[in-house]
Scaffold this motif. Structure first.
Motif, PDB file in Angstrom:
ATOM      1  N   TRP A 239       0.980  -1.185  -0.052  1.00  0.00           N
ATOM      2  CA  TRP A 239       0.059  -0.211  -0.261  1.00  0.00           C
ATOM      3  C   TRP A 239       0.950   1.255  -0.020  1.00  0.00           C
ATOM      4  CZ3 TRP A 239      -1.386   3.542   3.960  1.00  0.00           C
ATOM      5  CH2 TRP A 239      -2.331   4.143   3.966  1.00  0.00           C
ATOM      6  N   VAL A 240       2.091   1.272   0.851  1.00  0.00           N
ATOM      7  CA  VAL A 240       2.913   2.438   0.812  1.00  0.00           C
ATOM      8  C   VAL A 240       3.596   2.510  -0.452  1.00  0.00           C
ATOM      9  CG1 VAL A 240       5.069   3.205   1.612  1.00  0.00           C
ATOM     10  CG2 VAL A 240       3.278   2.225   3.408  1.00  0.00           C
ATOM     11  N   ALA A 241       4.031   1.501  -1.261  1.00  0.00           N
ATOM     12  CA  ALA A 241       4.414   1.527  -2.533  1.00  0.00           C
ATOM     13  C   ALA A 241       3.802   2.052  -3.302  1.00  0.00           C
ATOM     14  CB  ALA A 241       4.887   0.342  -2.890  1.00  0.00           C
ATOM     15  N   SER A 242       2.297   2.108  -3.093  1.00  0.00           N
ATOM     16  CA  SER A 242       1.385   2.597  -4.219  1.00  0.00           C
ATOM     17  C   SER A 242       1.146   4.217  -4.250  1.00  0.00           C
ATOM     18  CB  SER A 242      -0.201   2.051  -3.972  1.00  0.00           C
ATOM     19  OG  SER A 242      -0.830   2.342  -2.970  1.00  0.00           O
ATOM     20  N   GLY A 243       1.830   4.800  -3.019  1.00  0.00           N
ATOM     21  CA  GLY A 243       1.837   6.196  -3.022  1.00  0.00           C
ATOM     22  C   GLY A 243       0.365   6.730  -2.477  1.00  0.00           C
ATOM     23  N   PRO A 244      -0.257   6.407  -1.536  1.00  0.00           N
ATOM     24  CA  PRO A 244      -1.611   6.568  -1.111  1.00  0.00           C
ATOM     25  C   PRO A 244      -1.686   8.233  -0.731  1.00  0.00           C
ATOM     26  CG  PRO A 244      -0.696   5.516   0.710  1.00  0.00           C
ATOM     27  CD  PRO A 244       0.618   5.387  -0.485  1.00  0.00           C
ATOM     28  N   LEU A 245      -2.751   8.594  -1.186  1.00  0.00           N
ATOM     29  CA  LEU A 245      -3.393   9.803  -0.961  1.00  0.00           C
ATOM     30  C   LEU A 245      -3.672  10.447   0.505  1.00  0.00           C
ATOM     31  CD1 LEU A 245      -5.105  10.705  -4.305  1.00  0.00           C
ATOM     32  CD2 LEU A 245      -2.837  11.393  -3.864  1.00  0.00           C
ATOM     33  N   ALA A 246      -3.387  11.579   0.847  1.00  0.00           N
ATOM     34  CA  ALA A 246      -3.710  11.962   2.372  1.00  0.00           C
ATOM     35  C   ALA A 246      -4.892  13.068   2.315  1.00  0.00           C
ATOM     36  CB  ALA A 246      -2.562  12.630   2.818  1.00  0.00           C
ATOM     37  N   PRO A 247      -6.232  12.290   2.218  1.00  0.00           N
ATOM     38  CA  PRO A 247      -7.358  13.262   2.445  1.00  0.00           C
ATOM     39  C   PRO A 247      -7.363  14.112   3.388  1.00  0.00           C
ATOM     40  CG  PRO A 247      -7.951  11.064   2.602  1.00  0.00           C
ATOM     41  CD  PRO A 247      -6.485  11.053   2.370  1.00  0.00           C
ATOM     42  N   ASP A 248      -8.036  14.993   3.483  1.00  0.00           N
ATOM     43  CA  ASP A 248      -8.125  16.101   4.857  1.00  0.00           C
ATOM     44  C   ASP A 248      -8.593  15.145   6.046  1.00  0.00           C
ATOM     45  OD1 ASP A 248      -7.001  18.304   3.378  1.00  0.00           O
ATOM     46  OD2 ASP A 248      -8.898  19.048   3.025  1.00  0.00           O
ATOM     47  N   GLY A 249      -8.178  15.849   7.043  1.00  0.00           N
ATOM     48  CA  GLY A 249      -8.797  14.992   8.229  1.00  0.00           C
ATOM     49  C   GLY A 249      -8.255  13.886   8.606  1.00  0.00           C
ATOM     50  N   PRO A 250      -8.803  13.148  10.025  1.00  0.00           N
ATOM     51  CA  PRO A 250      -8.422  12.101  10.433  1.00  0.00           C
ATOM     52  C   PRO A 250      -8.880  10.636   9.524  1.00  0.00           C
ATOM     53  CG  PRO A 250     -10.011  12.926  11.804  1.00  0.00           C
ATOM     54  CD  PRO A 250      -9.626  13.950  10.812  1.00  0.00           C
ATOM     55  N   ARG A 251      -8.092   9.868   9.614  1.00  0.00           N
ATOM     56  CA  ARG A 251      -8.594   8.683   8.725  1.00  0.00           C
ATOM     57  C   ARG A 251      -7.651   7.591   9.299  1.00  0.00           C
ATOM     58  NH1 ARG A 251      -5.439  12.129   6.678  1.00  0.00           N
ATOM     59  NH2 ARG A 251      -3.232  11.704   5.951  1.00  0.00           N
TER      60      ARG A 251
ATOM     61  N   ASN B 106      -3.614  11.466  10.068  1.00  0.00           N
ATOM     62  CA  ASN B 106      -4.024  12.971  10.208  1.00  0.00           C
ATOM     63  C   ASN B 106      -2.891  13.830   9.508  1.00  0.00           C
ATOM     64  OD1 ASN B 106      -5.556  15.256  10.190  1.00  0.00           O
ATOM     65  ND2 ASN B 106      -6.008  14.805  12.247  1.00  0.00           N
ATOM     66  N   GLY B 107      -3.219  14.392   8.362  1.00  0.00           N
ATOM     67  CA  GLY B 107      -2.288  15.060   7.502  1.00  0.00           C
ATOM     68  C   GLY B 107      -1.374  14.110   6.887  1.00  0.00           C
ATOM     69  N   GLU B 108      -0.128  14.456   6.789  1.00  0.00           N
ATOM     70  CA  GLU B 108       0.841  13.801   5.754  1.00  0.00           C
ATOM     71  C   GLU B 108       1.643  12.631   6.731  1.00  0.00           C
ATOM     72  OE1 GLU B 108       2.453  17.130   2.546  1.00  0.00           O
ATOM     73  OE2 GLU B 108       3.437  16.977   4.543  1.00  0.00           O
ATOM     74  N   TYR B 109       1.424  12.457   7.771  1.00  0.00           N
ATOM     75  CA  TYR B 109       2.236  11.301   8.230  1.00  0.00           C
ATOM     76  C   TYR B 109       1.145  10.146   9.024  1.00  0.00           C
ATOM     77  CZ  TYR B 109       6.531  13.920   7.739  1.00  0.00           C
ATOM     78  OH  TYR B 109       7.616  14.761   7.478  1.00  0.00           O
ATOM     79  N   PRO B 110       1.618   9.080   9.021  1.00  0.00           N
ATOM     80  CA  PRO B 110       0.766   8.352   9.825  1.00  0.00           C
ATOM     81  C   PRO B 110       1.139   8.299  11.606  1.00  0.00           C
ATOM     82  CG  PRO B 110       2.483   6.916   9.056  1.00  0.00           C
ATOM     83  CD  PRO B 110       2.655   8.215   8.435  1.00  0.00           C
ATOM     84  N   LEU B 111      -0.001   8.480  12.308  1.00  0.00           N
ATOM     85  CA  LEU B 111       0.221   8.649  13.758  1.00  0.00           C
ATOM     86  C   LEU B 111       0.412   7.520  14.708  1.00  0.00           C
ATOM     87  CD1 LEU B 111      -2.356  11.819  13.785  1.00  0.00           C
ATOM     88  CD2 LEU B 111       0.207  11.846  13.466  1.00  0.00           C
TER      89      LEU B 111
END
Length: 81
Positions: free
Chosen positions: A37-49, A61-66
């Motif tokens: 999944w990381v290799a696929s370059g996943p997008l970072a939609p706004d807000g928590p996910r 949340n944002g550009e980094y995994p938490l």
């Protein structure tokens, strides 16, 4: 839309994620799914996910995994594919 960043994670974030992966007993198979999944370059939609990998959930949340949650733990925000 920005992508979720896994390279160049701040050291405290990286250490936290590794600790949680170990504590949550993530399976090797699910860690392989994370790698793909990381290799696929996943997008970072706004807000928590979060994304469910089976033996763990990756939260961001944002550009980094938490953090990493165990399967029965409640995650906030949008569930992403």
């Amino acid at each position: 839309m920005p992508k979720i960043k896994f390279a160049d994670l701040p050291r405290p974030v990286c250490e936290h994620l590794l600790q949680r992966v170990q504590q949550r007993e993530a399976t090797l198979e699910d860690l392989q799914r994370l790698r793909q999944w990381v290799a696929s370059g996943p997008l970072a939609p706004d807000g928590p996910r979060h994304k469910d990998f089976g033996s763990f959930k990756l939260c961001s949340n944002g550009e980094y995994p938490l953090t990493v949650l165990a399967p029965g733990m409640a995650a906030f925000g949008l569930e992403i594919d």
